[in-house]
Motif scaffolding. Structure first.
Motif, PDB file in Angstrom:
ATOM      1  N   ARG A 121      42.463  34.980  36.889  1.00 36.75           N
ATOM      2  CA  ARG A 121      42.964  36.294  36.468  1.00 36.75           C
ATOM      3  C   ARG A 121      42.789  37.389  37.517  1.00 36.75           C
ATOM      4  O   ARG A 121      43.753  38.113  37.807  1.00 36.75           O
ATOM      5  CB  ARG A 121      42.326  36.701  35.147  1.00 36.75           C
ATOM      6  CG  ARG A 121      42.871  38.015  34.626  1.00 36.75           C
ATOM      7  CD  ARG A 121      42.401  38.296  33.232  1.00 36.75           C
ATOM      8  NE  ARG A 121      43.199  37.434  32.359  1.00 36.75           N
ATOM      9  CZ  ARG A 121      42.844  37.084  31.135  1.00 36.75           C
ATOM     10  NH1 ARG A 121      41.715  37.496  30.624  1.00 36.75           N
ATOM     11  NH2 ARG A 121      43.611  36.312  30.411  1.00 36.75           N
ATOM     12  N   PRO A 122      41.614  37.547  38.131  1.00 36.89           N
ATOM     13  CA  PRO A 122      41.494  38.618  39.148  1.00 36.89           C
ATOM     14  C   PRO A 122      42.473  38.455  40.309  1.00 36.89           C
ATOM     15  O   PRO A 122      43.001  39.436  40.822  1.00 36.89           O
ATOM     16  CB  PRO A 122      40.044  38.482  39.634  1.00 36.89           C
ATOM     17  CG  PRO A 122      39.330  37.790  38.525  1.00 36.89           C
ATOM     18  CD  PRO A 122      40.336  36.882  37.884  1.00 36.89           C
ATOM     19  N   LYS A 123      42.740  37.212  40.709  1.00 35.44           N
ATOM     20  CA  LYS A 123      43.685  36.973  41.799  1.00 35.44           C
ATOM     21  C   LYS A 123      45.101  37.361  41.384  1.00 35.44           C
ATOM     22  O   LYS A 123      45.845  37.932  42.164  1.00 35.44           O
ATOM     23  CB  LYS A 123      43.642  35.503  42.218  1.00 35.44           C
ATOM     24  CG  LYS A 123      42.333  35.102  42.844  1.00 35.44           C
ATOM     25  CD  LYS A 123      42.297  33.629  43.152  1.00 35.44           C
ATOM     26  CE  LYS A 123      40.933  33.246  43.673  1.00 35.44           C
ATOM     27  NZ  LYS A 123      40.841  31.851  44.058  1.00 35.44           N
ATOM     28  N   VAL A 124      45.472  37.053  40.164  1.00 31.40           N
ATOM     29  CA  VAL A 124      46.805  37.390  39.659  1.00 31.40           C
ATOM     30  C   VAL A 124      46.967  38.908  39.579  1.00 31.40           C
ATOM     31  O   VAL A 124      47.983  39.457  40.004  1.00 31.40           O
ATOM     32  CB  VAL A 124      47.060  36.732  38.283  1.00 31.40           C
ATOM     33  CG1 VAL A 124      48.345  37.244  37.662  1.00 31.40           C
ATOM     34  CG2 VAL A 124      47.084  35.217  38.423  1.00 31.40           C
ATOM     35  N   ILE A 125      45.966  39.576  39.064  1.00 29.20           N
ATOM     36  CA  ILE A 125      46.005  41.036  38.954  1.00 29.20           C
ATOM     37  C   ILE A 125      46.109  41.661  40.343  1.00 29.20           C
ATOM     38  O   ILE A 125      46.892  42.590  40.561  1.00 29.20           O
ATOM     39  CB  ILE A 125      44.775  41.569  38.185  1.00 29.20           C
ATOM     40  CG1 ILE A 125      44.880  41.153  36.715  1.00 29.20           C
ATOM     41  CG2 ILE A 125      44.639  43.079  38.333  1.00 29.20           C
ATOM     42  CD1 ILE A 125      43.627  41.413  35.899  1.00 29.20           C
ATOM     43  N   GLU A 126      45.350  41.134  41.285  1.00 26.96           N
ATOM     44  CA  GLU A 126      45.395  41.650  42.655  1.00 26.96           C
ATOM     45  C   GLU A 126      46.788  41.478  43.270  1.00 26.96           C
ATOM     46  O   GLU A 126      47.324  42.410  43.878  1.00 26.96           O
ATOM     47  CB  GLU A 126      44.358  40.926  43.513  1.00 26.96           C
ATOM     48  CG  GLU A 126      44.268  41.436  44.935  1.00 26.96           C
ATOM     49  CD  GLU A 126      43.231  40.674  45.745  1.00 26.96           C
ATOM     50  OE1 GLU A 126      43.501  40.451  46.942  1.00 26.96           O
ATOM     51  OE2 GLU A 126      42.177  40.307  45.188  1.00 26.96           O
ATOM     52  N   GLU A 127      47.392  40.316  43.090  1.00 24.05           N
ATOM     53  CA  GLU A 127      48.749  40.078  43.611  1.00 24.05           C
ATOM     54  C   GLU A 127      49.760  41.009  42.953  1.00 24.05           C
ATOM     55  O   GLU A 127      50.629  41.561  43.617  1.00 24.05           O
ATOM     56  CB  GLU A 127      49.166  38.623  43.377  1.00 24.05           C
ATOM     57  CG  GLU A 127      48.570  37.650  44.345  1.00 24.05           C
ATOM     58  CD  GLU A 127      49.063  36.231  44.125  1.00 24.05           C
ATOM     59  OE1 GLU A 127      50.184  36.059  43.590  1.00 24.05           O
ATOM     60  OE2 GLU A 127      48.327  35.303  44.481  1.00 24.05           O
ATOM     61  N   TYR A 128      49.637  41.165  41.653  1.00 23.12           N
ATOM     62  CA  TYR A 128      50.542  42.047  40.909  1.00 23.12           C
ATOM     63  C   TYR A 128      50.438  43.483  41.428  1.00 23.12           C
ATOM     64  O   TYR A 128      51.451  44.132  41.708  1.00 23.12           O
ATOM     65  CB  TYR A 128      50.205  41.986  39.417  1.00 23.12           C
ATOM     66  CG  TYR A 128      51.003  42.939  38.570  1.00 23.12           C
ATOM     67  CD1 TYR A 128      52.298  42.628  38.172  1.00 23.12           C
ATOM     68  CD2 TYR A 128      50.467  44.163  38.172  1.00 23.12           C
ATOM     69  CE1 TYR A 128      53.038  43.503  37.397  1.00 23.12           C
ATOM     70  CE2 TYR A 128      51.196  45.048  37.401  1.00 23.12           C
ATOM     71  CZ  TYR A 128      52.485  44.715  37.008  1.00 23.12           C
ATOM     72  OH  TYR A 128      53.204  45.588  36.252  1.00 23.12           O
ATOM     73  N   HIS A 132      53.277  45.837  43.484  1.00 23.12           N
ATOM     74  CA  HIS A 132      53.728  47.141  43.002  1.00 23.12           C
ATOM     75  C   HIS A 132      53.405  48.253  43.993  1.00 23.12           C
ATOM     76  O   HIS A 132      54.125  49.238  44.073  1.00 23.12           O
ATOM     77  CB  HIS A 132      53.131  47.405  41.623  1.00 23.12           C
ATOM     78  CG  HIS A 132      53.894  46.722  40.540  1.00 23.12           C
ATOM     79  ND1 HIS A 132      53.983  45.342  40.447  1.00 23.12           N
ATOM     80  CD2 HIS A 132      54.650  47.199  39.533  1.00 23.12           C
ATOM     81  CE1 HIS A 132      54.730  45.009  39.427  1.00 23.12           C
ATOM     82  NE2 HIS A 132      55.155  46.120  38.853  1.00 23.12           N
ATOM     83  N   ARG A 133      52.335  48.115  44.742  1.00 21.65           N
ATOM     84  CA  ARG A 133      52.005  49.103  45.774  1.00 21.65           C
ATOM     85  C   ARG A 133      53.054  49.082  46.877  1.00 21.65           C
ATOM     86  O   ARG A 133      53.455  50.131  47.383  1.00 21.65           O
ATOM     87  CB  ARG A 133      50.629  48.823  46.388  1.00 21.65           C
ATOM     88  CG  ARG A 133      49.518  49.564  45.695  1.00 21.65           C
ATOM     89  CD  ARG A 133      48.196  49.352  46.384  1.00 21.65           C
ATOM     90  NE  ARG A 133      47.522  48.327  45.575  1.00 21.65           N
ATOM     91  CZ  ARG A 133      46.892  47.264  46.021  1.00 21.65           C
ATOM     92  NH1 ARG A 133      46.758  47.047  47.310  1.00 21.65           N
ATOM     93  NH2 ARG A 133      46.335  46.411  45.212  1.00 21.65           N
ATOM     94  N   SER A 134      53.515  47.911  47.230  1.00 22.52           N
ATOM     95  CA  SER A 134      54.479  47.801  48.325  1.00 22.52           C
ATOM     96  C   SER A 134      55.878  48.300  47.911  1.00 22.52           C
ATOM     97  O   SER A 134      56.675  48.637  48.767  1.00 22.52           O
ATOM     98  CB  SER A 134      54.567  46.359  48.811  1.00 22.52           C
ATOM     99  OG  SER A 134      55.091  45.513  47.810  1.00 22.52           O
ATOM    100  N   LYS A 135      56.152  48.373  46.623  1.00 26.65           N
ATOM    101  CA  LYS A 135      57.440  48.872  46.136  1.00 26.65           C
ATOM    102  C   LYS A 135      57.505  50.388  46.086  1.00 26.65           C
ATOM    103  O   LYS A 135      58.566  50.966  45.967  1.00 26.65           O
ATOM    104  CB  LYS A 135      57.760  48.295  44.743  1.00 26.65           C
ATOM    105  CG  LYS A 135      58.065  46.824  44.776  1.00 26.65           C
ATOM    106  CD  LYS A 135      58.379  46.304  43.409  1.00 26.65           C
ATOM    107  CE  LYS A 135      58.658  44.826  43.448  1.00 26.65           C
ATOM    108  NZ  LYS A 135      58.959  44.279  42.125  1.00 26.65           N
ATOM    109  N   ARG A 136      56.366  51.023  46.161  1.00 26.36           N
ATOM    110  CA  ARG A 136      56.312  52.497  46.058  1.00 26.36           C
ATOM    111  C   ARG A 136      56.621  53.158  47.356  1.00 26.36           C
ATOM    112  O   ARG A 136      56.602  52.783  48.407  1.00 26.36           O
ATOM    113  CB  ARG A 136      54.934  52.950  45.581  1.00 26.36           C
ATOM    114  CG  ARG A 136      54.684  52.525  44.171  1.00 26.36           C
ATOM    115  CD  ARG A 136      53.319  52.959  43.741  1.00 26.36           C
ATOM    116  NE  ARG A 136      53.023  52.294  42.468  1.00 26.36           N
ATOM    117  CZ  ARG A 136      51.842  52.235  41.929  1.00 26.36           C
ATOM    118  NH1 ARG A 136      50.823  52.800  42.514  1.00 26.36           N
ATOM    119  NH2 ARG A 136      51.641  51.644  40.794  1.00 26.36           N
TER     120      ARG A 136
END
Length: 136
Positions: A121-128, A132-136
């Motif tokens: 879960r922490p890895k998935v959250i980090e990737e997510y 989203h940071r790169s889309k901003r």
């Protein structure tokens, strides 16, 4: 992670070929095998899913790897393996009794699935969050 624990020879071979299992497993789980396997087998898997819950989906995914174990481990080309999963799966997984029997080789407990979820879960959250940071 579960594949590595339950069928290490397949997991090791796929990692050696740099084959990303997410390419196929994601589709299995989202569609509950509906667009992958013959209809009669899908109906049986869905019956098991409604009776036993998510654990059934993991067990049938492992059963598919178990049925294909020799074919996977003997193939040295990840492209062949990918196409086997994408287009030839009904050719190899076409017998409900054999698939169901293969689930018995790798018993799973819901605690195992929960443990793996908590680990990943922490890895998935980090990737997510990174996407989203790169889309901003």
């Amino acid at each position: 992670l579960i594949l590595h624990d339950k069928i290490p020879s397949v997991s090791k071979h796929l990692r050696k070929l740099e084959f990303d299992c997410q390419l196929i497993i994601f589709q299995w789980f989202v569609w509950l095998f509906a667009n992958t396997l013959p209809q009669d087998i899908v109906a049986n898997i869905w019956d098991q899913f409604f009776q036993r819950g998510v654990i059934a989906i993991f067990q049938y995914a492992l059963a598919i790897f178990e049925i294909l174990k020799k074919k996977i481990v003997s193939d040295k080309d990840s492209t062949n393996i990918f196409f086997m999963f994408k287009s030839s799966l009904p050719e190899f997984v076409n017998n409900w009794e054999a698939l169901n029997a293969a689930t018995k080789k790798h018993k799973l407990k819901i605690e195992e699935i929960r443990s793996k979820r908590m680990y990943i879960r922490p890895k998935v959250i980090e990737e997510y969050e990174e996407q989203h940071r790169s889309k901003r």
